[in-house]
Structure formats: C-alpha cells, structure tokens
Design a protein around this motif. Structure first.
Motif, mmCIF file in Angstrom:
data_model
loop_
_atom_site.group_PDB
_atom_site.id
_atom_site.type_symbol
_atom_site.label_atom_id
_atom_site.label_comp_id
_atom_site.label_asym_id
_atom_site.label_seq_id
_atom_site.Cartn_x
_atom_site.Cartn_y
_atom_site.Cartn_z
ATOM 1 N N GLU A 15 0.803 -1.226 0.000
ATOM 2 C CA GLU A 15 0.000 0.000 0.000
ATOM 3 C C GLU A 15 0.836 1.276 0.000
ATOM 4 O O GLU A 15 0.282 2.360 0.010
ATOM 5 N N GLU B 287 -8.710 -7.272 4.502
ATOM 6 C CA GLU B 287 -9.250 -6.171 3.695
ATOM 7 C C GLU B 287 -8.123 -5.357 3.061
ATOM 8 O O GLU B 287 -8.186 -5.010 1.886
ATOM 9 N N ASN B 288 -7.092 -5.046 3.854
ATOM 10 C CA ASN B 288 -5.954 -4.278 3.329
ATOM 11 C C ASN B 288 -5.222 -5.046 2.233
ATOM 12 O O ASN B 288 -4.861 -4.470 1.205
ATOM 13 N N THR C 98 -6.417 -7.408 0.278
ATOM 14 C CA THR C 98 -7.270 -7.467 -0.911
ATOM 15 C C THR C 98 -7.245 -6.136 -1.655
ATOM 16 O O THR C 98 -7.099 -6.104 -2.876
ATOM 17 N N ARG C 99 -7.339 -5.033 -0.923
ATOM 18 C CA ARG C 99 -7.288 -3.702 -1.542
ATOM 19 C C ARG C 99 -5.935 -3.478 -2.241
ATOM 20 O O ARG C 99 -5.867 -2.976 -3.352
ATOM 21 N N THR C 100 -4.859 -3.891 -1.594
ATOM 22 C CA THR C 100 -3.523 -3.741 -2.155
ATOM 23 C C THR C 100 -3.386 -4.529 -3.454
ATOM 24 O O THR C 100 -2.893 -4.005 -4.462
ATOM 25 N N ASP D 16 -5.810 -5.628 -5.385
ATOM 26 C CA ASP D 16 -6.721 -5.073 -6.392
ATOM 27 C C ASP D 16 -6.082 -3.877 -7.100
ATOM 28 O O ASP D 16 -6.151 -3.749 -8.322
ATOM 29 N N LYS D 17 -5.466 -2.984 -6.326
ATOM 30 C CA LYS D 17 -4.794 -1.835 -6.929
ATOM 31 C C LYS D 17 -3.630 -2.293 -7.795
ATOM 32 O O LYS D 17 -3.425 -1.778 -8.896
ATOM 33 N N GLN E 172 -4.850 -3.493 -11.084
ATOM 34 C CA GLN E 172 -5.206 -2.380 -11.970
ATOM 35 C C GLN E 172 -3.965 -1.797 -12.633
ATOM 36 O O GLN E 172 -4.005 -1.407 -13.801
#
Length: 140
Positions: free
Chosen positions: A13, A62-63, A65-67, A69-70, A73
C-alpha cells in the motif's frame, strides 16, 4: 544483461511499492517474464486477545485485498501475473517465497509503509538485499 523470467514484487500500500510494481511491469514486458505480486500481513501485533486476533485478521485481509486489487489495476493486461497473500514476517517471507518459486529478480520499493518497524527492527528492503537468492532492484 541477465534475462529475467520470474519477477517478484512485494507490495504494501505504499507509493514506493506501487512505483516498484510499475518498474517491474516494464522489465517483465521487455523480458516476456511472469510477474509475482506478493503482499505479506504481519500478525505479530495481535498475540494477546483472541478478539484482537480476529479483528486484526479481518482488517489485514481487507488491506491485502485492496492492495492486490490496486496492483492488478496497475498491471492490467500488460504481462502475465500471479497474486499471493501470505501471513507472517514480510522480510523473511519475501526471501522464502523467492527461494521456493525460483525468482530471478525482486523489484521493491526503498521503503514501505511501516516506519516504526524500519526504525526498530531494520528495513525489509535491507534484509531482502542481504538474503535474497537472486538480484534485487530497489526503486525510489
């Protein structure tokens, strides 16, 4: 010049880890390499209370998964890649993953998001540079 077929990028992140990912994508494109995107969740803080452990796991998941996902992208369809989430010690698990997967190159940011750990324990990047079984590129 070495030809890299397996490239590992640890992400956390931090802006520097995403800059390292962009650099790794460019290297992977030039070498037609496969990219491994790894995020490691450190659960050592949650050792006192079972409720704290569960909460920390949920937040960490959650962190992570967000990391990832970014990261996905950023990579988009530029190169072939695999994402992986691990619980443990980032510096040890990055080196271990590189050994087990026979990684040719690790591309990582000079610093991550955890400044306190860097001051008290030492930089994850420094550890990886010293113990990795392959070349390590540090991106600023």
């Amino acid at each position: 010049m070495d030809e890299y077929k397996k490239i590992l990028v640890p992400v956390d992140e931090s802006n520097q880890s995403y800059a390292a990912l962009k650099e790794a994508v460019a290297i992977a494109q030039r070498n037609k390499a496969h990219l491994y995107i790894l995020t490691v969740t450190d659960m050592s803080i949650a050792t006192v209370d079972a409720r704290l452990i569960q909460y920390a796991k949920e937040v960490s998941e959650e962190n992570a998964t967000r990391t990832l996902d970014k990261a996905a992208q950023i990579v988009a369809d530029e190169v072939s890649y695999t994402t992986r989430k691990i619980e443990g010690s980032a510096k040890v698990d990055i080196v271990q993953f590189a050994e087990e997967t026979e990684i040719d190159l690790i591309v990582m940011g000079a610093t991550g998001k955890n400044a306190i750990e860097r001051l008290l324990i030492g930089s994850t990047t420094s550890y990886v540079i010293n113990y990795a079984p392959c070349n390590v590129m540090v991106v600023r």
